[in-house]
Design a protein around this motif. Sequence first.
Motif, short mmCIF file in Angstrom:
data_model
loop_
_atom_site.label_atom_id
_atom_site.label_comp_id
_atom_site.label_asym_id
_atom_site.label_seq_id
_atom_site.Cartn_x
_atom_site.Cartn_y
_atom_site.Cartn_z
N ARG A 356 0.84 -1.20 0.00
CA ARG A 356 0.00 0.00 0.00
C ARG A 356 0.87 1.25 0.00
O ARG A 356 0.54 2.25 -0.66
CB ARG A 356 -0.93 -0.01 1.21
CG ARG A 356 -1.97 1.09 1.19
CD ARG A 356 -2.94 0.96 2.36
NE ARG A 356 -4.03 1.92 2.26
CZ ARG A 356 -5.00 2.05 3.15
NH1 ARG A 356 -5.03 1.24 4.22
NH2 ARG A 356 -5.95 2.95 2.99
N ASN A 359 1.80 2.28 -3.35
CA ASN A 359 0.73 2.97 -4.05
C ASN A 359 0.71 4.46 -3.70
O ASN A 359 0.53 5.32 -4.57
CB ASN A 359 -0.63 2.33 -3.71
CG ASN A 359 -1.72 2.73 -4.69
OD1 ASN A 359 -1.46 3.32 -5.73
ND2 ASN A 359 -2.96 2.39 -4.35
N ASN A 420 -7.84 5.19 -4.84
CA ASN A 420 -6.41 5.40 -4.93
C ASN A 420 -6.04 6.78 -4.41
O ASN A 420 -6.85 7.72 -4.49
CB ASN A 420 -5.95 5.29 -6.39
CG ASN A 420 -5.97 3.87 -6.89
OD1 ASN A 420 -5.41 2.97 -6.29
ND2 ASN A 420 -6.64 3.66 -8.02
N PHE A 581 -4.12 -4.86 -2.04
CA PHE A 581 -3.03 -4.08 -2.64
C PHE A 581 -1.99 -4.97 -3.34
O PHE A 581 -0.79 -4.84 -3.11
CB PHE A 581 -2.35 -3.20 -1.57
CG PHE A 581 -3.31 -2.29 -0.87
CD1 PHE A 581 -3.78 -1.15 -1.50
CD2 PHE A 581 -3.77 -2.60 0.39
CE1 PHE A 581 -4.69 -0.32 -0.87
CE2 PHE A 581 -4.69 -1.78 1.03
CZ PHE A 581 -5.15 -0.63 0.40
N VAL A 584 -0.03 -1.87 -7.84
CA VAL A 584 -0.20 -0.42 -7.83
C VAL A 584 -0.92 -0.09 -9.13
O VAL A 584 -0.33 -0.14 -10.21
CB VAL A 584 1.16 0.31 -7.77
CG1 VAL A 584 0.96 1.82 -7.87
CG2 VAL A 584 1.89 -0.05 -6.48
#
Length: 632
Positions: A356, A359, A420, A581, A584
């Motif tokens: 995560r 991301n 996101n 997750f 990405v």
Amino acid sequence: MAITRRRLLQSTAFAAAVPAFAAATGLQTAGTARAQAATGEAAWRHALSLFGDIKYPVDFQRFDYVNPDAPKGGVARSISIGTFDNFNLAVAGVKGSIAPAVGLIYEALMARSQDEVITYYGLLAEAASHPDDFSWVKYRLRKEARWHDGRPVTPEDVVFSIDTLKKYSPMYSSYYRHVVKTEKTGEREVTFTFDQPGNRELPTIVGELTVLPKHWWEGTDSEGRKRDISATTLEKPLGSGPYRIKDFVAGRSVAVERVRDYWGAKLPVRIGENNFDELRFEFFRDNLVALEAFKADQADWIAENSAKQWATAYDFPAVNEKRVVREEFPINDSGRMQGFAFNLRRDAFKDSRLRRAFNYAFDFEEMNKQLFYGQYKRINSYFEGTELACSGLPQGDELQILETVRDKVPAEVFTTPYANPVGGNPEAVRGNLRESAKLLKDAGFEVRERKLVDPSGKPVSVEILVQDPSAERIALFYKPSLERIGVTASIRTVDDAQYQNRLRSFDFDMIIDQWGQSLSPGNEQREFWGSQAADKPGARNTIGIRNPAIDELIDKVIFAKDRTTLLATTRALDRVLLWNFYVVPQFTYGFSRYARWDRFSHAEPLPKYGRSGLPALWWYDADKAARIGRRS
């Protein structure tokens, strides 16, 4: 709703002829279905659909979206990026690079219509039959189905094809793994038996089977050498389709020619299609060189995948003079996930908080502005672009389905809509990096001397494996963002063969991967995300997901009994994939971009689920060609 004259005729004047037609062919009507149900006999069907919603009747003459009077003739030249050294479909993706023209020389048991979500009509097979529990399916081949050497397509060919594809291709082995037996059960009949009942997609999956000529592959070539279907070959293969390979230059070009005595030319699923006398595929390794060839009229059309080139590279005289047409076609037939994919087989990526954090480090908005001229949008679903994508919080049927796996999924699945992080300006980027740092700290990672180390003190280093300049460009943009959170990042660009070998052996840290999704997801989800495919060489579960909740949800998708349940279950699966997750997410564009020299025409309108329809639904327009001038 307006009723066309053809539809009115089919529903009135032609209605009286349908029972007689069905009786002659053995196909199902409402009356015959009731009679067969009473005796326990499975009905013969002219078409198959996942939930029985079939548009075209048993006696349909053609698809609505074709021009039955389209002229035959002309040459169309298209561009392919890459290369090829193989015409053997059985080892495609395993050995060598397959030429795209190969798909035009073979036929499948059934053909999909392009104005329905997912419905298949008879092609090599004239009819199919399966019981209510979908435990097997039987196909009856057409008497007229022929190979290009004049020999009939037989049940033996079908059995040989599925056995061979399963043996030599990991992809087909996985796709058809639920078929436990294939056997000839009649003069023109072949039966596929499945490993369990209730899997309603399996009859249509085997209907997609590309049939190969058993007698040809078991024979010898022009020099007397026995053919080997386990090896690559550049011998022109024998097919049964509307085209045959005419000539080629290995790695550079392939030409296919229309088969003048093609056995299926008058089938309802082929009327108005495959109108060009010749199709040529010109191969280029570089997009820029390919575009220059197109501009010089060395090809008739080009599919443009570069947002930058679409925005900047098409300002040349032929465009301004409208001799070259730029056109975008909506993508309604599928969705997809594309992203930086983690290899969960690497210890560093086993913690979802690290994934995560990656991301949060990705500034899509800035990438979109700098590289893509603002054309793309961020992907927020594994089924992006379809009604299957989850949104908001789970409710109704979706919530009930998720309750069955509540103890196996992240709590946020129930409490927080997935979104996101958004960047695009310094303040937003700083906020995202702070959130990334917090996640890493919570997971036991820390920064020492500007380098991120894991809880054991080992530096976190990541190699992003790519195979072409366009992917390299994206990875290079991401690299500095990873370095800002302390990750040592490198980019490794390799050729196609090495890339495929490393994927098959899962020898990578991260890759840029994508998964196309149909409008009716099913058994392929096991190949994408299922535990059984996690360590299977060549499987599409490149991430290495082993998650019991996801396995359960995949089974619920596969065994959904109606469209409503399928939608709810797929959205539940989507939500769980997102909150783990595993990637990405990158970006998407809801259209296919094409530029073409204005020499062709097509029926209006194009089918909803057919995108551009090139080349099958188009034809050479001599009047247009004369107006824009001769080819170079």
